[in-house]
Design a protein around this motif. Structure first.
Motif, short mmCIF file in Angstrom:
data_model
loop_
_atom_site.label_atom_id
_atom_site.label_comp_id
_atom_site.label_asym_id
_atom_site.label_seq_id
_atom_site.Cartn_x
_atom_site.Cartn_y
_atom_site.Cartn_z
N SER A 115 0.81 -1.21 0.00
CA SER A 115 0.00 0.00 0.00
C SER A 115 0.84 1.26 0.00
N ASN A 116 0.26 2.32 -0.54
CA ASN A 116 0.84 3.65 -0.46
C ASN A 116 0.56 4.20 0.94
N VAL A 117 1.56 4.14 1.79
CA VAL A 117 1.40 4.59 3.17
C VAL A 117 2.77 4.61 3.84
N ASP A 118 2.90 5.42 4.87
CA ASP A 118 4.12 5.41 5.69
C ASP A 118 4.00 4.32 6.75
N ASP A 119 5.15 3.81 7.18
CA ASP A 119 5.15 2.73 8.18
C ASP A 119 4.39 3.12 9.44
N ASP A 120 4.65 4.33 9.94
CA ASP A 120 4.04 4.72 11.21
C ASP A 120 2.54 4.94 11.08
N LEU A 121 2.09 5.32 9.89
CA LEU A 121 0.65 5.51 9.69
C LEU A 121 -0.07 4.17 9.60
N LEU A 122 0.52 3.20 8.90
CA LEU A 122 -0.08 1.87 8.86
C LEU A 122 -0.20 1.30 10.27
N ALA A 123 0.82 1.55 11.09
CA ALA A 123 0.82 1.02 12.46
C ALA A 123 -0.33 1.57 13.29
N ARG A 124 -0.90 2.70 12.90
CA ARG A 124 -2.02 3.29 13.64
C ARG A 124 -3.36 2.64 13.28
N THR A 125 -3.42 1.95 12.16
CA THR A 125 -4.70 1.47 11.65
C THR A 125 -5.14 0.19 12.33
N ARG A 126 -6.40 -0.16 12.13
CA ARG A 126 -6.95 -1.39 12.69
C ARG A 126 -6.44 -2.63 11.96
N VAL A 127 -5.75 -2.43 10.85
CA VAL A 127 -5.17 -3.55 10.12
C VAL A 127 -3.88 -4.02 10.80
N ALA A 128 -3.17 -3.12 11.43
CA ALA A 128 -1.84 -3.44 11.96
C ALA A 128 -1.81 -4.70 12.83
N PRO A 129 -2.74 -4.91 13.75
CA PRO A 129 -2.67 -6.12 14.57
C PRO A 129 -2.92 -7.41 13.78
N LEU A 130 -3.41 -7.28 12.56
CA LEU A 130 -3.77 -8.45 11.76
C LEU A 130 -2.67 -8.88 10.80
N VAL A 131 -1.61 -8.07 10.67
CA VAL A 131 -0.55 -8.34 9.69
C VAL A 131 0.81 -8.21 10.36
N ALA A 132 1.67 -9.19 10.16
CA ALA A 132 3.01 -9.15 10.74
C ALA A 132 3.77 -7.93 10.23
#
Length: 219
Positions: A115-132
């Motif tokens: 995805s087009n996104v920064d690492d720290d922004l992805l880490a804020r999303t509800r997807v983060a706990p679902l993906v290593a």
């Protein structure tokens, strides 16, 4: 099989998440959904057209400033406004099938985000706990933005076998780059009529494992 999914179209309903925030940030009453569409279109355009790599947050800021300018609103606080918009990422909802379907998929396949996104922004999303963490193939890590072929080539180099997009630009970009694609159809997203059409489409991520199994058999 290493399967990646797009963050802001296939997994997160970004329009539902960002629209009310943008409406709240606007200096006058406005339809948040329409404002989101303006901002999102400009954000995608700058990601496509800018040749030097900058953080995703900067694309978001530039798009917000351009949108505000079009409405005649002041843009000198665009950094602070963008920070407030991106601070709302933890509240952006997943599509209804994601919370259950993604862990099920992870039981039989390696699952990541492309995805087009920064690492720290992805880490804020509800997807983060679902993906290593190691399987989050962000534009920051790949140093390219969709729909540039370089991003998809680098994803293949990282081992990606199948990509699951929803948006028009991601579906077209992945197909034209030669990736194996299974599109998930989401409300508000379509296939680019000028581009190739995916051979495999699901309307619910619970149906994805069966399609992947058929692809594995074909291979």
């Amino acid at each position: 099989m290493f399967v990646t999914l797009d963050l802001f179209s296939a997994l997160v309903d970004s329009r539902a998440g960002a629209a009310p925030v943008l409406a709240d940030l606007a200096p006058e009453a406005v339809d948040g959904a329409l404002l989101y569409d303006e901002w999102d279109t400009r954000s995608k355009a700058t990601q496509r057209d800018r040749t030097d790599w900058v953080p995703f947050a900067e694309h978001c800021r530039a798009a917000l400033a351009a949108t505000w300018s079009t409405h005649g609103w002041p843009t000198d606080d665009s950094v602070a406004l963008t920070d407030r918009l991106l601070a709302s990422l933890p509240d952006w909802p997943l599509w209804p099938d994601v919370a259950d379907a993604l862990p099920r998929l992870s039981a039989t396949h390696r699952v990541g985000v492309l995805s087009n996104v920064d690492d720290d922004l992805l880490a804020r999303t509800r997807v983060a706990p679902l993906v290593a963490e190691a399987d989050r193939l962000t534009s920051q890590r790949l140093r390219a933005y969709k729909p540039a072929p370089a991003l998809y080539r680098r994803a293949v180099g990282a081992g990606v076998d199948v990509h699951v997009p929803a948006s028009a630009r991601d579906t077209r970009g992945a197909l034209e780059a030669g990736l194996l694609v299974v599109r998930v159809a989401r409300p508000g997203h379509r296939v680019d009529p000028a581009g190739p059409r995916p051979a495999h489409v699901v309307t619910d991520l619970h149906d994805l494992p069966a399609v992947l199994e058929s692809l594995d058999v074909e291979a």
